[in-house]
Design an enzyme around this catalytic site. Structure first.
Site, short mmCIF file in Angstrom:
data_model
loop_
_atom_site.label_atom_id
_atom_site.label_comp_id
_atom_site.label_asym_id
_atom_site.label_seq_id
_atom_site.Cartn_x
_atom_site.Cartn_y
_atom_site.Cartn_z
CG ASP A 203 133.85 16.89 34.12
OD1 ASP A 203 132.71 16.73 33.67
OD2 ASP A 203 134.56 17.87 33.82
CD GLU B 122 140.30 14.75 29.42
OE1 GLU B 122 139.31 15.50 29.49
OE2 GLU B 122 141.49 15.14 29.52
CG ASP C 192 145.61 15.56 20.18
OD1 ASP C 192 144.63 16.33 20.10
OD2 ASP C 192 146.77 15.91 19.93
N GLY C 193 142.09 15.26 21.12
CA GLY C 193 140.84 15.67 20.47
C GLY C 193 141.06 16.26 19.08
CG ASP D 156 133.64 20.23 29.12
OD1 ASP D 156 134.12 21.24 29.67
OD2 ASP D 156 133.07 19.32 29.74
CB SER D 157 138.77 23.20 26.29
OG SER D 157 138.42 24.56 26.36
N PRO E 156 147.74 22.58 27.47
CG PRO E 156 146.90 20.88 28.87
CD PRO E 156 147.71 22.13 28.88
N1 AG3 Z 1 135.96 23.45 31.72
C1 AG3 Z 1 136.00 24.89 31.74
C2 AG3 Z 1 136.61 25.41 32.97
C3 AG3 Z 1 137.21 26.74 32.83
C4 AG3 Z 1 137.30 27.37 34.16
N2 AG3 Z 1 138.35 28.32 34.22
C5 AG3 Z 1 138.90 28.74 35.37
N3 AG3 Z 1 138.46 28.31 36.52
N4 AG3 Z 1 139.88 29.58 35.32
C6 AG3 Z 1 135.10 22.86 32.64
C7 AG3 Z 1 135.17 21.40 32.68
C8 AG3 Z 1 133.88 20.86 33.18
N5 AG3 Z 1 133.49 19.70 32.47
#
Ligand code: AG3
Length: 274
Positions: free
Chosen positions: A86, A106, A137-138, A155-156, A162
């Site tokens: 994002d 990403e 692939d990170g 930031d997964s 994946p």
């Molecule tokens: N990544 C972590 C989101 C995890 C949320 N988990 C859930 N809703 N079950 C956020 C990506 C933002 N850049």
């Protein structure tokens, strides 16, 4: 007619949001994706049924995954975000004048494309000249870039599908190698209420790779339990020793010098996880 979206966060708990519009849904090569308009949180990105980010509360997560490690480091120049399609983490990283390059790696190009289209407030910095967007692939990317980064942020999504390989000790070892000698790593590590075993395991693994490991937390209303954690691994700088009087005013809504300190003060039940 009212349409509501529910994420089932655990077997017995969900978050339900009244929706106003569905902008887009798609099955990409990696996951199912939806961009919807919610009444409470504005536009929302959903991946495989889990809320990833919303216009109203994204600032907490993106500020806390970036500014905490960046201000723990003395002079970060080169940063890497693994995942984070994002672009919110990149936007925050580029608020630091010392940063010369911020790489986004990403795996799913469709996430980047659709966030550029529907979430421009979050993805805006991806077109900055210091941003380098890699659709790759990170895990491979980190293995192929040694001794290069000052700060790496993972930031997964949740540790399923994946993202499983991003919560593994081998990946933390590769990150260690990809960092410079005073580098810092941070990963999002889910909720201290709902994901205790995960946090314990990640902390143990990070601690086995990095001389300094720290857990810190913040409040994010749209994520499971509303209380979220990050785990940091650091080669040299300890975030609880950051001279917070030197942290300059930044254009942020959650992070500030006091929050930098406070985030590492853990409630007893969370302190027991580390
Ligand atoms: N990544 C972590 C989101 C995890 C949320 N988990 C859930 N809703 N079950 C956020 C990506 C933002 N850049």
């Amino acid at each position: 007619m009212e349409l509501w979206y529910t994420e089932f966060q655990t077997k017995g708990v969900g978050i339900t949001c009244k929706t106003k519009k569905t902008y887009h849904t798609e099955k990409t090569q990696f996951q199912e994706m939806a961009l919807i308009e919610t009444e409470q949180f504005g536009r929302m990105l959903v991946l495989d049924g889990t809320v990833q980010t919303t216009i109203e509360d994204e600032f907490v997560y993106h500020e806390m995954i970036t500014h905490v490690p960046l201000f723990t480091h003395n002079n970060p120049k080169k940063a890497l975000v693994v995942g984070g399609g994002d672009g919110g983490a990149i936007r925050e990283i580029l608020k630091h004048p010392s940063i010369e390059k911020a790489v986004l790696c990403e795996i799913d190009g469709r996430v980047v494309e659709l966030c550029r289209e529907y979430l421009p407030e979050i993805s805006c910095a991806l077109s900055d000249s210091r941003a380098d967007v890699q659709i790759a692939d990170g895990i491979k990317y980190v293995q192929e870039h040694k001794n290069e980064f000052d700060v790496i942020m993972v930031d997964s999504t949740d540790p399923v599908g994946p993202a499983v390989g991003l919560f593994a000790v081998d990946f933390y070892r590769a990150i260690y190698e990809s960092l410079k000698e005073d580098g810092i790593f941070v990963a999002q590590t889910e909720s201290p209420f709902f994901h205790k075993e995960l946090i314990k395991g990640v902390y143990r693994d990070v601690k086995s790779v990095f001389p300094i490991a720290r857990l810190y937390t913040c409040a994010i209303p749209t994520y499971p339990s509303g209380y979220w954690s990050f785990t940091m691994g650091s080669k040299k700088y300890d975030p609880i020793e950051t001279d917070t009087s030197k942290i300059p005013e930044l254009d942020t809504k959650y992070y500030c010098a006091d929050v930098h300190k406070a985030a590492f003060a853990l409630p007893r039940f969370a302190a027991e996880l580390v």
